[in-house]
Enzyme design. Structure first.
Site, mmCIF file in Angstrom:
data_model
loop_
_atom_site.group_PDB
_atom_site.id
_atom_site.type_symbol
_atom_site.label_atom_id
_atom_site.label_comp_id
_atom_site.label_asym_id
_atom_site.label_seq_id
_atom_site.Cartn_x
_atom_site.Cartn_y
_atom_site.Cartn_z
ATOM 1 N N ASP A 144 0.801 -1.222 0.000
ATOM 2 C CA ASP A 144 0.000 0.000 0.000
ATOM 3 C C ASP A 144 0.839 1.281 0.000
ATOM 4 O OD1 ASP A 144 -3.118 0.807 0.864
ATOM 5 O OD2 ASP A 144 -1.614 2.250 1.497
ATOM 6 N N ALA A 172 -4.923 2.141 -0.634
ATOM 7 C CA ALA A 172 -4.766 1.363 -1.867
ATOM 8 C C ALA A 172 -5.418 -0.009 -1.710
ATOM 9 C CB ALA A 172 -3.290 1.215 -2.218
ATOM 10 N N ASP A 173 -5.122 -0.687 -0.601
ATOM 11 C CA ASP A 173 -5.702 -2.005 -0.366
ATOM 12 C C ASP A 173 -7.225 -1.949 -0.328
ATOM 13 O OD1 ASP A 173 -3.347 -3.520 -0.173
ATOM 14 O OD2 ASP A 173 -3.042 -2.926 1.901
ATOM 15 N N GLN A 174 -7.759 -0.930 0.343
ATOM 16 C CA GLN A 174 -9.201 -0.879 0.519
ATOM 17 C C GLN A 174 -9.916 -0.502 -0.782
ATOM 18 O OE1 GLN A 174 -10.498 0.683 4.454
ATOM 19 N NE2 GLN A 174 -8.312 0.856 4.876
#
Length: 407
Positions: A144, A172-174
């Protein structure tokens, strides 16, 4: 479980955050999510900083609890031939397969799209990566923080004169997980019409680029380069007063507003000299300082009452520990809790969408490693003798605290 996605079987090979958040959302809406984990240690997030809170004998990291409710854990050794065959058999019955290993890893283990789609042509195979599955960055780590820097979003955050500032959450991950959801649901709708599954590829890089579309369209089409302001102005592309202001007892957000009306509400006629579109952008740090000199004279609550009476866009700046007690948060039931067999009550954020006929629910605790191994195998028709053989061979693992009566 009941819900809009009841009857949907999801085989979840994902780990950490990107992927597990997506499969949790599917589980919240009723999908049967089977989380495939390594024997004993399970998902890396069970035992990985930050937010570390390990309990003796168990891996109960808050980060793992955050993204893995409404799932069942099946602990299987992917490299064990019997374990591999077992998972391929389950994949043949699944609707959705989700993974976020580095490109090529699952292909080498026999769980790539080409192999599984031959076993199950209706399978929706969702593959998450950092930078896509080809290209010059293929071997780079897709984490991320690294993506926030590469995508440009970090250069847009914070104040000038200091280092580029990452967001305080794994954005970014979410966002990547939300992209997984819309790709999976679109593929499921296509399958309803055609009977055919397909591969869905999602990467963190494009997820962050897509969520800067407003800024990129401006830069690409006007050549304007955004420079971070030196004050509490909250966006490098916005003029004053858009920003964060110190009050007598905290902070206040003021968004885009008719400046003359704001001057009236602030009872600060001296600010009227700034009421010009170019001035509000070119001298925004100066304007911010002038407004903040006024906002510091009253409490946040006093300013909120007054500014809202003028129909101005404003809001409190809450600390994270204050958010659960906010009256609107309580009204929306935005937080909930569930019981975990090891640690008791777990408080968490509730399902964030409301469906009138099939509301989402938190019905399962985040599982212990291999907690549901026996249960899942029994549902697949395995008798006690065969389950025992799989356990003895090391192909599967059962958590010692799980109910093994079915074995």
């Amino acid at each position: 479980m009941s819900g809009a996605l009841s009857g949907l079987r999801v085989l979840d090979f994902s780990h950490l955050l990107f992927g597990p958040f997506a499969t949790q959302m599917l589980g919240d809406l009723g999908a049967d999510v089977i989380k495939v984990e390594r024997p004993v240690s399970g998902d890396l997030y069970r035992d990985l900083p930050p937010f570390f809170n390990r309990k003796v004998g168990d891996f109960e990291n808050p980060s793992f609890l955050a993204w893995n409710r409404n799932k069942r854990s099946l602990a299987v050794d992917l490299k064990n031939p019997e374990g591999k065959k077992l998972l391929q058999d389950i994949a043949a019955t699944a609707d959705v397969f989700v993974q976020n290993f580095r490109p090529g890893v699952l292909d080498r283990l026999g769980f790539g799209y080409e192999e599984l789609s031959r076993l199950n042509p209706r399978l929706i195979y969702c593959s998450g990566s950092g930078y896509g599955e080809s290209g010059p960055y293929l071997e780079r780590p897709g984490q991320d923080l690294l993506l926030q820097g590469l995508s440009g979003i970090m250069s847009m955050t914070g104040r000038s004169g200091v280092s580029p500032t990452p967001l305080g959450v794994a954005i970014a991950d979410q966002l990547g997980s939300y992209h997984m959801i819309y790709g999976i649901l679109a593929a499921l709708y296509h399958r309803e019409r055609t009977g055919r599954g397909q591969k869905v590829e999602v990467d963190l890089f494009r997820a962050l680029l897509a969520h800067q579309t407003q800024e990129f369209v401006t830069t690409l089409n006007t050549g304007r380069v955004f420079e971070r302001p030196n004050s509490g102005i909250a966006h490098p592309g916005m003029p004053a007063p858009f920003g964060v202001y110190r009050t007598k007892d905290g902070f206040l957000n003021i968004a885009m507003n008719p400046f003359a009306r704001l001057v009236e509400a602030l009872e600060a006629p001296e600010l009227a000299r700034f009421d010009d579109a170019e001035t509000l952008f070119d001298r925004r740090d100066e304007v911010h300082a002038a407004i903040e000199a006024v906002t510091q004279t009253r409490t946040t609550a006093a300013w909120m009452e007054r500014l809202l009476s003028f129909d101005l866009w404003c809001g409190e700046v809450l600390r994270q520990e204050e958010v659960p007690n906010d009256p609107q948060v309580k009204h929306m039931n935005a937080f909930t809790s569930y019981q975990h067999p090891v640690i008791g009550e777990v408080q968490t954020v509730n399902v964030p969408v409301t469906l009138s006929e099939t509301p989402g629910k938190v019905e399962r605790h985040a599982p212990m490693v291999g907690e549901h191994t026996v249960e899942i195998l029994a549902e697949l028709g395995f008798d006690g003798e065969r389950i025992a053989a799989l356990r003895n061979s090391g192909a599967v693992w059962v958590h010692p605290k799980a109910d093994t009566a079915a074995a």
